[in-house]
Scaffold this motif. Sequence first.
Motif, mmCIF file in Angstrom:
data_model
loop_
_atom_site.group_PDB
_atom_site.id
_atom_site.type_symbol
_atom_site.label_atom_id
_atom_site.label_comp_id
_atom_site.label_asym_id
_atom_site.label_seq_id
_atom_site.Cartn_x
_atom_site.Cartn_y
_atom_site.Cartn_z
ATOM 1 N N UNK A 195 0.801 -1.225 0.000
ATOM 2 C CA UNK A 195 0.000 0.000 0.000
ATOM 3 C C UNK A 195 0.833 1.273 0.000
ATOM 4 N N UNK A 196 2.155 1.153 0.141
ATOM 5 C CA UNK A 196 2.942 2.367 0.260
ATOM 6 C C UNK A 196 4.101 2.548 -0.701
ATOM 7 N N UNK A 197 4.675 1.443 -1.196
ATOM 8 C CA UNK A 197 5.913 1.555 -1.972
ATOM 9 C C UNK A 197 5.714 2.321 -3.271
ATOM 10 N N UNK A 198 4.672 1.980 -4.036
ATOM 11 C CA UNK A 198 4.463 2.639 -5.328
ATOM 12 C C UNK A 198 4.163 4.122 -5.150
ATOM 13 N N UNK A 199 3.336 4.450 -4.152
ATOM 14 C CA UNK A 199 3.022 5.858 -3.879
ATOM 15 C C UNK A 199 4.289 6.610 -3.472
ATOM 16 N N UNK A 200 5.125 5.982 -2.637
ATOM 17 C CA UNK A 200 6.373 6.624 -2.220
ATOM 18 C C UNK A 200 7.322 6.801 -3.396
ATOM 19 N N UNK A 201 7.338 5.836 -4.316
ATOM 20 C CA UNK A 201 8.208 5.947 -5.494
ATOM 21 C C UNK A 201 7.801 7.139 -6.360
ATOM 22 N N UNK A 202 6.496 7.343 -6.526
ATOM 23 C CA UNK A 202 6.039 8.533 -7.254
ATOM 24 C C UNK A 202 6.441 9.786 -6.484
ATOM 25 N N UNK A 203 6.373 9.707 -5.151
ATOM 26 C CA UNK A 203 6.803 10.835 -4.326
ATOM 27 C C UNK A 203 8.254 11.204 -4.563
ATOM 28 N N UNK A 204 9.114 10.204 -4.754
ATOM 29 C CA UNK A 204 10.528 10.471 -5.044
ATOM 30 C C UNK A 204 10.664 11.206 -6.366
ATOM 31 N N UNK A 205 9.896 10.797 -7.379
ATOM 32 C CA UNK A 205 9.916 11.495 -8.668
ATOM 33 C C UNK A 205 9.480 12.943 -8.506
ATOM 34 N N UNK A 206 8.486 13.176 -7.660
ATOM 35 C CA UNK A 206 7.999 14.531 -7.420
ATOM 36 C C UNK A 206 9.062 15.383 -6.730
ATOM 37 N N UNK A 207 9.755 14.790 -5.766
ATOM 38 C CA UNK A 207 10.818 15.515 -5.059
ATOM 39 C C UNK A 207 11.933 15.905 -6.025
ATOM 40 N N UNK A 208 12.270 14.982 -6.931
ATOM 41 C CA UNK A 208 13.335 15.245 -7.899
ATOM 42 C C UNK A 208 12.912 16.233 -8.980
ATOM 43 N N UNK A 209 11.605 16.478 -9.090
ATOM 44 C CA UNK A 209 11.127 17.376 -10.124
ATOM 45 C C UNK A 209 11.013 16.716 -11.470
ATOM 46 N N UNK A 210 11.032 15.362 -11.494
ATOM 47 C CA UNK A 210 10.863 14.626 -12.750
ATOM 48 C C UNK A 210 9.482 14.924 -13.306
ATOM 49 N N UNK A 211 9.399 15.377 -14.532
ATOM 50 C CA UNK A 211 8.132 15.840 -15.097
ATOM 51 C C UNK A 211 7.496 14.851 -16.059
ATOM 52 N N UNK A 212 7.927 13.582 -16.027
ATOM 53 C CA UNK A 212 7.429 12.637 -17.020
ATOM 54 C C UNK A 212 5.938 12.395 -16.910
ATOM 55 N N UNK A 213 5.390 12.477 -15.685
ATOM 56 C CA UNK A 213 3.975 12.191 -15.537
ATOM 57 C C UNK A 213 3.135 13.405 -15.280
ATOM 58 N N UNK A 214 3.736 14.527 -14.993
ATOM 59 C CA UNK A 214 2.972 15.701 -14.597
ATOM 60 C C UNK A 214 2.723 16.630 -15.764
ATOM 61 N N UNK A 215 1.704 17.429 -15.627
ATOM 62 C CA UNK A 215 1.437 18.480 -16.604
ATOM 63 C C UNK A 215 2.304 19.667 -16.223
#
Length: 230
Positions: A195-215
């Motif tokens: 219930x937490x690993x995938x959500x946390x992995x997306x959180x890491x992308x957000x922290x890094x500023x990776x824009x692959x999934x965001x608008x």
Amino acid sequence: MNITPSLLYRLSGIAVVVAFVFNLIGGTLHPVVGGWAHSVEALSEPFNPYAQYLLLIGTLLQFLGLPAVYVWVSRKTGLLGLIGFALYFFGGMLVILPHLTVEAFVSVPIAAKHETAHFLIPTDDSLFADPAFQNLQLFAGLVFMVSMLIIGIALLKSRAVPLWIGAVMTLGGLILLTPIPQAPVLSGLVTEIPRGLAIAAIGVLMIKGNSSGADTRGLQSSSRVDVATR
């Protein structure tokens, strides 16, 4: 201080990563005695109610950051992603928070009073004998697990994030749907990693500023406004 979308993404990313750590620690510390996690014996063990406190804090932090996690992937995951994240949020709110609240603030204090505990705490590991509460836990729990499958499929189809994140979310839903005997430490890992690993992995992308999934258009516009007003 300018509260920009990029800052909110990073703060939300931090929230879900910290949530995963808290939930993992709380889950592995949660006592299981004789295959039961909510018996009088288990609820009387050390680390109660501290294990539940960690799980409560972690769950609240995850739900605090979850809306931004959804927005991060929403442009690519479409309607399927919206349905999945909405069910994840409401299912989790109805099954996890009530369960942890009752356990930490009702069941554990009752278990400490051994003379009455065996009369007040159910012997079927259900925490609370009220049928309405048990039915809510069952229904909301199923909704929560199905939501993980929907989110996982949406992530895999959209490629909004690396494929392994979608695979982990999908596999996590299947694992939680599988009846696995409870055991110390193992039960915490089996519950909290899915219930937490995938959500946390997306959180890491957000922290890094990776824009692959965001608008990123909103982020870029905000940045131009910030520069123009300095």
